[in-house]
Design a protein around this motif. Sequence first.
Motif, PDB file in Angstrom:
ATOM      1  N   LEU A  72      27.228 -11.760  31.368  1.00  0.00           N
ATOM      2  CA  LEU A  72      26.265 -10.805  30.830  1.00  0.00           C
ATOM      3  C   LEU A  72      27.029  -9.812  29.962  1.00  0.00           C
ATOM      4  O   LEU A  72      28.201  -9.535  30.226  1.00  0.00           O
ATOM      5  N   PRO A  73      26.391  -9.254  28.943  1.00  0.00           N
ATOM      6  CA  PRO A  73      27.073  -8.249  28.127  1.00  0.00           C
ATOM      7  C   PRO A  73      27.306  -6.966  28.918  1.00  0.00           C
ATOM      8  O   PRO A  73      26.515  -6.622  29.798  1.00  0.00           O
ATOM      9  N   HIS A  86      19.120  -8.617  28.708  1.00  0.00           N
ATOM     10  CA  HIS A  86      19.854  -9.688  28.039  1.00  0.00           C
ATOM     11  C   HIS A  86      19.963 -10.887  28.977  1.00  0.00           C
ATOM     12  O   HIS A  86      20.184 -10.724  30.167  1.00  0.00           O
ATOM     13  N   PRO A  87      19.801 -12.093  28.466  1.00  0.00           N
ATOM     14  CA  PRO A  87      19.918 -13.269  29.331  1.00  0.00           C
ATOM     15  C   PRO A  87      21.367 -13.535  29.736  1.00  0.00           C
ATOM     16  O   PRO A  87      22.309 -13.123  29.056  1.00  0.00           O
ATOM     17  N   ASP A 108      17.401 -13.344  32.775  1.00  0.00           N
ATOM     18  CA  ASP A 108      18.090 -12.131  33.208  1.00  0.00           C
ATOM     19  C   ASP A 108      18.864 -12.514  34.468  1.00  0.00           C
ATOM     20  O   ASP A 108      18.904 -13.695  34.835  1.00  0.00           O
ATOM     21  N   LEU A 109      19.457 -11.550  35.128  1.00  0.00           N
ATOM     22  CA  LEU A 109      20.290 -11.867  36.281  1.00  0.00           C
ATOM     23  C   LEU A 109      19.489 -12.516  37.417  1.00  0.00           C
ATOM     24  O   LEU A 109      19.936 -13.499  38.016  1.00  0.00           O
ATOM     25  N   VAL A 110      18.302 -12.021  37.691  1.00  0.00           N
ATOM     26  CA  VAL A 110      17.486 -12.586  38.766  1.00  0.00           C
ATOM     27  C   VAL A 110      17.109 -14.032  38.440  1.00  0.00           C
ATOM     28  O   VAL A 110      17.241 -14.927  39.286  1.00  0.00           O
ATOM     29  N   ASP A 111      16.656 -14.278  37.226  1.00  0.00           N
ATOM     30  CA  ASP A 111      16.302 -15.643  36.829  1.00  0.00           C
ATOM     31  C   ASP A 111      17.519 -16.553  36.892  1.00  0.00           C
ATOM     32  O   ASP A 111      17.432 -17.693  37.336  1.00  0.00           O
ATOM     33  N   TYR A 112      18.669 -16.044  36.471  1.00  0.00           N
ATOM     34  CA  TYR A 112      19.895 -16.836  36.526  1.00  0.00           C
ATOM     35  C   TYR A 112      20.205 -17.258  37.969  1.00  0.00           C
ATOM     36  O   TYR A 112      20.556 -18.413  38.228  1.00  0.00           O
TER      37      TYR A 112
END
Length: 120
Positions: A62-63, A71-72, A87-91
């Motif tokens: 992540l940036p 940010h994805p 995003d972090l949760v989806d990842y």
Amino acid sequence: MDSLRRQLDWPVEGVLLDVEDNTFWYAVWGERPADGKAALDAARHRLTEVPGLVPVYAHRYLPAGRGSLGHPVLSMWQTDIRYYGMDLVDYIHQEFDEARGEVAETWSPRATVPFWRDLL
């Protein structure tokens, strides 16, 4: 500490490897120097100006810093960069939740951070 430094350096080192071995050159940098060492040095200098990335897991990033909310998560392998979560949760669901199933057709992440978004 060495492991963390390697993870932090991974994205930039991957780009440099492609500059050196695979003739990658980012068009915004201008004309690529004919000499390989000069091209590598110029790329190394330019890459000091790109936003930093924070390792999440393996080669997922992540940036860093402000303005990166939403940010994805990116999968980084040299200049082969792909979306790996909205995003972090989806990842986390993408990477670790086997029950998640197929990604919906409406899935359309949008990178927001300069340089890295251009390599997607």
